[in-house]
Structures are given as C-alpha cells and as structure tokens.
Design a protein around this motif. Sequence first.
Motif, PDB file in Angstrom:
ATOM      1  N   HIS A  86       0.849  -1.188   0.000  1.00  0.00           N
ATOM      2  CA  HIS A  86       0.000   0.000   0.000  1.00  0.00           C
ATOM      3  C   HIS A  86       0.884   1.237   0.000  1.00  0.00           C
ATOM      4  O   HIS A  86       2.077   1.183   0.278  1.00  0.00           O
ATOM      5  N   GLY A  87       0.277   2.377  -0.303  1.00  0.00           N
ATOM      6  CA  GLY A  87       1.020   3.617  -0.311  1.00  0.00           C
ATOM      7  C   GLY A  87       1.046   4.252  -1.682  1.00  0.00           C
ATOM      8  O   GLY A  87       0.535   3.698  -2.673  1.00  0.00           O
ATOM      9  N   PRO A  88       1.670   5.429  -1.799  1.00  0.00           N
ATOM     10  CA  PRO A  88       1.671   6.169  -3.068  1.00  0.00           C
ATOM     11  C   PRO A  88       2.368   5.444  -4.210  1.00  0.00           C
ATOM     12  O   PRO A  88       1.960   5.541  -5.359  1.00  0.00           O
TER      13      PRO A  88
ATOM     14  N   SER B  71       2.544   2.165  -4.744  1.00  0.00           N
ATOM     15  CA  SER B  71       1.616   1.149  -5.236  1.00  0.00           C
ATOM     16  C   SER B  71       0.498   1.769  -6.055  1.00  0.00           C
ATOM     17  O   SER B  71       0.093   1.240  -7.099  1.00  0.00           O
ATOM     18  N   LEU B  72       0.014   2.919  -5.600  1.00  0.00           N
ATOM     19  CA  LEU B  72      -1.061   3.604  -6.321  1.00  0.00           C
ATOM     20  C   LEU B  72      -0.604   4.028  -7.709  1.00  0.00           C
ATOM     21  O   LEU B  72      -1.299   3.804  -8.708  1.00  0.00           O
ATOM     22  N   ILE B  73       0.583   4.614  -7.778  1.00  0.00           N
ATOM     23  CA  ILE B  73       1.096   5.068  -9.074  1.00  0.00           C
ATOM     24  C   ILE B  73       1.308   3.896 -10.017  1.00  0.00           C
ATOM     25  O   ILE B  73       0.939   3.940 -11.197  1.00  0.00           O
TER      26      ILE B  73
END
Length: 479
Positions: free
Chosen positions: A85-87, A89-91
Amino acid sequence: MLVGIGIFLFWYVAYPHALSYQEQYQLFLWTGDYFIEKVSLPGGFADWLGEFIVQFFYVEWLGALLLALLFVLLQRLTVRLLKQHGPVSLILSLLPVALLLWLMGDINVLLSLPVAVVLALVLANMRLSESCSWAEVIILPVAYWLIGPLVWLYVIIRVVQHGWRHLWTTGWLVGLQLAVYAWLLPQWPLQQAMTGLSYYRIPLHYPQWTGYDKDMYELIRLDYLVRHERWDEIVKRAQDYQVRTPFWSNCVNLALAEKRLLADRMFDFYQSGEDALLIPRTRDLTSMLPTAEAFWRLGMVNSAQRYMFDTQESILNAKKSGRCTKRIAECMIVNGHYQTAAKQLDILKKSLYYSGWAKDMETLIKNNQVDNHPLYGKLRKLRYKNDFLYSYDEIDKMLGLLFMDNQDNKMALDYFMGQMLLKGDVQGFIQYMGLVQQYGGYRQMPLGYQDAMRCIQSRGNAPGSAYAAYVRRRVKSGK
C-alpha cells in the motif's frame, strides 16, 4: 473512485462518438448459437464478453459507465498483485490503466483486448500454493482457450511470483499454442494464431501507439452526428475546424442540405472536389457511410442499400453491423421486398437495442402500412420509378433525373446544381438555373448561386468569391 469518475467523463464527455463507432461495427445476438460460435476459437470468451459490453455503447452514458467499471477493476487487481500500500503502489497500479487507455486510441483495438487483460489479472490473483503448481497443466489450456494468447500475461506474472521453478509453464504454453494451431486452426495464419484472433479488427496487424488523432476522431464525430441527425452541431463544428477529406465534405454538405443551406453556403466550407457531395464506392468500413446516408435521404434507395451492404462486407473481422443491417432492412422495406427484409429483421430481433424497432417493422409490413409511414412513404414517392445501372461519372445526371421524377425533391435539386458547380459544368449550371427559380422554393436567388454566377461572368476574376477560390484551388492542383 477517481479512476472510475475520470474514465467515465473521458468517454462520455470527450469521446462518446468513439463508443458509437465501436458499437456500429458489431451486432451482438442473444442466442446460444452466437455464444458457441464465439467460444469455438481461442480467446473467444474474451471476444464474446467484449462484444456483450460494447452492445451497451448504443447508450453512451451506459457504455462509459461499463468502461469505467472495467478500468476500475483493472486498477484494483493490479493493486492486489503488488501486495503493498502507499503512493508507490497507487502510481504503479495506474500505469496499466493509462497504457490501455492510450492504446484504445487506435480505433481498431477491440474491447476483447482490455477484457482479456482483466481476465488474465483475475487468474493471476488466484492464490496457488507451491504444492499446487502442477495444476497449471490444466489451468493453462482452459485459460488459453478463454482469453487467447494474452494468457501470457498470467504466465509472466506467475514466473515473477514463483521464480525459475515456474519457468516450465512458458514451454508448456508455447507447445500448447503450436498444438492448437496444428490440429484446430490450420486455416489461420500462424502469426495470427500465436498473437490473437480477436484483439484487433484488422487481421495480421497490431495495435498502434497512435493515441487519439485529432483529425481521425473529428471524422468519427461527424459520422456520429450524421447518424443521429444533429445537423446544427455539424455546421457549427465545421465553422471551427475542418479536415480536408471527401468524408468531411460529405458530412458537412449533407447537414447543409438538410437545413436547406446547401445552395447558400456550400462553398463557405472546404470542398474536396467532384466527390464532395457523394463519394464513389470505396471498399472500406467507413468512407461510404455519409454518402449512403445522403443517398437514403435523397431517395436513391438502391444506392443507399448497395453502399451499406458494401460497408458491412468490408468489416475485416467479418462481423455484422447493427447500423448497416438496420438500414439494409429499411431499404428493402421501402422497395417492397418484404421477404428479404424479414430475414434482416429476424436477425435484429435477436439483438438488444434493435429488437424493438425490428418488431415494429414486422407489424408495419403485416398491416400493409408502409405507404402511410412518414419516412418510408415519403421515400417511396422520391425514389426512381424504374431500375437501371449507372456509373459514378454520371452522378449529376442521376441527380437531375431524380429531381425530374419528383419536383418536390428539393434536396435532389440542390445536389444536382451543386454537383455541376463542383465538376465545373458552367453551361449546365446556367442552363438549369430556371429550375431553381421555378421549383427551388427560394424567395431570392441563393447567395451561393449568386456568387457562382458572378465568378462565371467575370471569368474567375471575382475577389472575395468563395466559388472562385474553389476553382483556383482545383486548377492549381490540376484536377
């Protein structure tokens, strides 16, 4: 939520015409035979599921919503595979969304491709323990048959997850594909059998990273507006942006004719030449559509049917078209060929959005009310009284004959006079100006004809003349 909202607005606000374009080149049937035909080939289930979704593109907001849900599912599956999780992973999870969205800018990419990607990620998210790795012997053949060669995405992910001990699956998949080709697909080129039969509309071609070409999508939008008879919007867009092709000219001229502005404003817009009103027969799946629509509204019903039939037969992946099939049925109804029309209507009844119309047409024919129909009855009066063959070089004569058969056909008169101006038939234009005065229904001579007469009388020396500018451009180009 942001991905879903963004994708929905992208398709529904910016590119609804792209949804209509994809929908009009297939005809999804709600029958068991249709499903069996699809799944009888590798990747057939992904193709069937893609077509199932595309049929809802007939309603743009619903099509945009389904695409948004598909891309959200793609993003969430990617997040699960990343196991973090985290930015970052989002990107990373947004990368496949962006890549597929850009790839779909190629209008020949079928929805079966993103559907197959999502199905491959669904499989990759299945948690198989090391002890169950030999289950791939069964999983891979089934997965390959359902989603096609994009099952390679699943295999690559598995190899990354489990390391070299899972590398054997790559050899197993290659052998599986070759065996299927040798025993079940010998009629297909090896290249296509190995890379996918149903991901791309043009056989033996691959998606191009072209993005959303402005000119191409403007033409698709114009065709979409013609299909939905949004004439004012066509004229408005033509004032702001033009694409110098016969297709563009055909769409704009048809809109002007429907608004009875063709005689006044024809040369205020780009004219491609003698094909600016009606394009000669072109064997592809797009070029003849605006001309077919013009033939239909003029009353040249047989020509409209021929152009629509040729367009449908030019779809390179051999699918049918709901739009073309409907118009072919309409032409048959106008011509009184009810038995052949019934065959088309029977097909359309098995679809979703064309079914209601097909049933209404069956009732219309059964009750013998075609003559009383506001459109079909009118076209029966406008069409030619006799059947005959003609060549495209005689299209101006055909338009004149169409008008002489019915002097109420103002559109045929406008096209007749416009065609003579396009080909530079000055004597013919002057000779038939009397028809415009007698039958045109104008209170004064149309501005476009006044401008043309001024150009003719001054032998082209008419500053500010739109027609003179057209003639100079044609002379300069040697046409």
